[in-house]
Enzyme design. Structure first.
Site, PDB file in Angstrom:
ATOM      1  N   SER A  18       1.298  -1.088   6.186  1.00 39.57           N
ATOM      2  CA  SER A  18       2.163  -1.776   5.266  1.00 39.57           C
ATOM      3  C   SER A  18       2.589  -3.176   5.716  1.00 39.57           C
ATOM      4  O   SER A  18       3.105  -3.936   4.916  1.00 39.57           O
ATOM      5  CB  SER A  18       3.429  -0.947   5.054  1.00 39.57           C
ATOM      6  OG  SER A  18       4.138  -0.809   6.263  1.00 39.57           O
ATOM      7  N   LYS A  72       8.757  -9.028   9.319  1.00 36.77           N
ATOM      8  CA  LYS A  72       8.484  -8.142   8.172  1.00 36.77           C
ATOM      9  C   LYS A  72       9.771  -7.871   7.397  1.00 36.77           C
ATOM     10  O   LYS A  72      10.841  -7.678   8.001  1.00 36.77           O
ATOM     11  CB  LYS A  72       7.887  -6.829   8.682  1.00 36.77           C
ATOM     12  CG  LYS A  72       7.475  -5.859   7.582  1.00 36.77           C
ATOM     13  CD  LYS A  72       6.891  -4.588   8.184  1.00 36.77           C
ATOM     14  CE  LYS A  72       6.437  -3.597   7.131  1.00 36.77           C
ATOM     15  NZ  LYS A  72       5.883  -2.353   7.725  1.00 36.77           N
ATOM     16  N   SER A  98       1.046   1.202  10.367  1.00 38.99           N
ATOM     17  CA  SER A  98       1.305  -0.039   9.633  1.00 38.99           C
ATOM     18  C   SER A  98       1.314  -1.327  10.449  1.00 38.99           C
ATOM     19  O   SER A  98       1.405  -2.408   9.866  1.00 38.99           O
ATOM     20  CB  SER A  98       2.629   0.060   8.895  1.00 38.99           C
ATOM     21  OG  SER A  98       2.462   0.811   7.727  1.00 38.99           O
TER      22      SER A  98
HETATM   23  N1  GLN Z   1       0.021   4.075   5.614  1.00 38.08           N
HETATM   24  C1  GLN Z   1       1.000   4.972   6.126  1.00 38.08           C
HETATM   25  C2  GLN Z   1       1.934   5.387   5.011  1.00 38.08           C
HETATM   26  O1  GLN Z   1       1.694   5.001   3.932  1.00 38.08           O
HETATM   27  C3  GLN Z   1       1.735   4.355   7.251  1.00 38.08           C
HETATM   28  C4  GLN Z   1       2.811   3.460   6.815  1.00 38.08           C
HETATM   29  C5  GLN Z   1       3.557   2.879   7.972  1.00 38.08           C
HETATM   30  O2  GLN Z   1       3.137   2.978   9.116  1.00 38.08           O
HETATM   31  N2  GLN Z   1       4.703   2.320   7.671  1.00 38.08           N
HETATM   32  O3  GLN Z   1       2.872   6.084   5.220  1.00 38.08           O
END
Ligand code: GLN
Length: 488
Positions: A162, A87, A186
């Site tokens: 994400s 990532k 994410s």
């Molecule tokens: N969807 C969550 C956010 O927008 C989690 C994001 C993540 O785990 N990096 O913060």
């Protein structure tokens, strides 16, 4: 095992074990394998947009090292020749690491994250960097400055976020495994949307050194793969104390691949009533109920439990995560690294740089986070959020006095259509309802495939274990997979 398809030498779906056997039997070289993956990426990535950058030279050097070991009849390291994706919030020496942001468009890290270093030391071949929501802020990958990722199982839908690029790359066969990061869901949510297992270890289980920070008290690195066995193999390599990250734990790392085959009969599984309230898609509910039945057949004891502070998790998460983000992202000021938009005055340079470099969601979070930390609001929001976090962690500790693991859906909905939720940030935040609890509590969690709605859209079953109980989580996920849970 790789199965040659249509007379081709190359399999389309590889496992870590399959790569190893094929290399050892000299059916293929690591170099050929990497080249084949790049051919696939070339063919499929223009549509999926899962990769943002490729590192073919680095991959070739590593593949040649592995091929030399094979030629010399030497023992092969655990991930020998396995093509992996990383990532783009995780630092890779010499390869651009943008965090899906314009502000780091040309940033090339001078060092590798510990997780990357460990993967490579274990023989993995790093193919490239995967797309993600900007600074890992999002649930759909639509917040990337480099365009959204398409879900390989339904290309009109999001892959989740994400870590959408990592999930899509593995699900589409463009990598055997990938690293993602999970702050509030994410890793687990894109795993569920793309129909592959995906795991977040306990906070501190995997070093964060070289992970570009979003919310430091929540951020974790973890694996995606096509099987729970492969998830375990990757976690094995990246887990463990790292002197570069003082929050990484000295707790010993068990042998996960050995642990996962143990029988699950008699284990007590908690079903939190509070997670099965309103808001869950009917198709998801049906699959999760069928998944729970699988555990019943395996001889597990199912116990209804209460986790009374669940309702406050989203609010607490979006206060704590934004507060930490506002602080972490203060470093992008046009002075040290990343984008700089010149101006005669220093203040105007800061403003223009940050105005041009950050996308709308990142700005929203910086503003929110700055607000909840500001004098006068700190007690009302940030401190209150921290107290709620403690209560949520206590819910988990209480539950684990009665049960060995907790089962929930990973997401209340399956993969949604691209564009469907982009105008409503609150709707997007609510997609994290089942994942943020475990993030706040610091416990490990996996999402394991649990059937497909109408045979098409994957559902993920989430399994939480107590802190540092990764082996138990993997064991339960593996048993589920073996018992046919993935196709309920
Ligand atoms: N969807 C969550 C956010 O927008 C989690 C994001 C993540 O785990 N990096 O913060």
């Amino acid at each position: 095992m790789p199965v040659p398809q249509n007379g081709n030498k190359m399999a389309t779906s590889w496992t870590i074990g399959g790569v190893r056997e094929a290399l050892a039997a000299k059916k293929i070289s690591a170099r050929e394998l990497a080249a084949d993956f790049y051919t696939r990426i070339e063919a499929r990535n223009p549509e999926l947009n899962a990769y943002l950058a490729l590192s073919p030279e680095r991959a070739r050097r590593q593949a040649d090292r592995i091929d030399a070991l094979v030629a010399g009849g030497k023992a092969l390291p655990p991930l020998a020749g396995v093509p992996v994706a990383i990532k783009d919030v995780i630092s890779t020496r010499g390869t651009k690491t943008t965090c899906g942001s314009k502000i780091l468009e040309n940033y090339v890290p001078p060092y590798d994250a510990t997780a990357v270093e460990r993967l490579e030391a274990a023989g993995a071949v790093i193919l490239g960097k995967t797309n993600c929501d900007e600074f890992a802020m999002g649930s759909s990958n639509e917040n990337s400055a480099y365009g959204p990722v398409k879900n390989p199982v339904a290309t009109d839908r999001v892959p989740g976020g994400s870590s959408g690029g990592s999930a899509a790359a593995v699900a589409a066969g463009l990598a055997v495994a990938a690293l993602g990061t999970d702050t509030g869901g994410s890793i687990r949510q894109p795993g569920s949307f793309c129909g592959i297992p995906a795991m977040m270890g306990s906070y501190g289980r995997v070093s964060r050194y070289g992970l570009i920070a979003f919310a430091s008290s929540l951020d974790r690195i973890g694996p995606f793969a096509n099987s729970v066995r492969d998830v375990a193999a990757i976690l094995q390599v990246i887990a463990g104390r790292d002197p570069h990250d003082s929050t990484s734990t000295t707790a010993p790392v068990p042998n996960y691949p050995d642990e996962i085959g143990k029988p699950v009969k008699g284990l007590r599984l908690g079903i939190p009533k509070d997670y099965f309230a309103e808001g869950m898609n009917a198709g998801v509910r049906k699959k999760i109920e069928a998944g729970i039945e699988v555990y019943k057949k395996l001889g597990c004891e199912l116990i209804e439990i209460r986790m009374p502070h669940t309702d406050y998790a989203i609010a607490a998460y979006y206060i704590i995560a934004t507060a930490e983000a506002s602080s972490n992202l203060a470093r992008y000021d046009g002075v040290r690294y990343g984008l700089r938009v010149e101006d005669d005055s220093l203040l105007a340079m800061y403003r223009k740089t940050r105005g041009a470099g950050f996308g709308a969601e990142v700005k929203r979070r910086i503003v929110l986070g700055t607000y909840v930390l500001s004098a006068g609001y700190y007690d009302a929001y940030y401190l209150k959020g921290q107290k709620v976090r403690t209560l949520i962690a206590q819910d988990f500790r209480d539950a684990f006095t009665k049960v060995d693991a907790i089962l929930t859906p990973t997401s209340p909905v399956p993969a949604f259509k691209l564009g469907e939720r982009t105008n409503d940030p609150l709707q997007m935040y609510l997609a994290d309802i089942y994942t943020v609890t475990g993030s706040l509590a610091g416990v490990p969690g996996i999402s394991v495939p649990c059937g497909k709605i109408n045979g098409k859209l994957p559902v993920g079953l989430q399994i939480f274990g107590p802190a540092f109980g990764e082996a138990r989580v993997l064991q339960l996920a593996h048993a589920f997979e073996q018992a046919g849970g993935t196709t309920v």
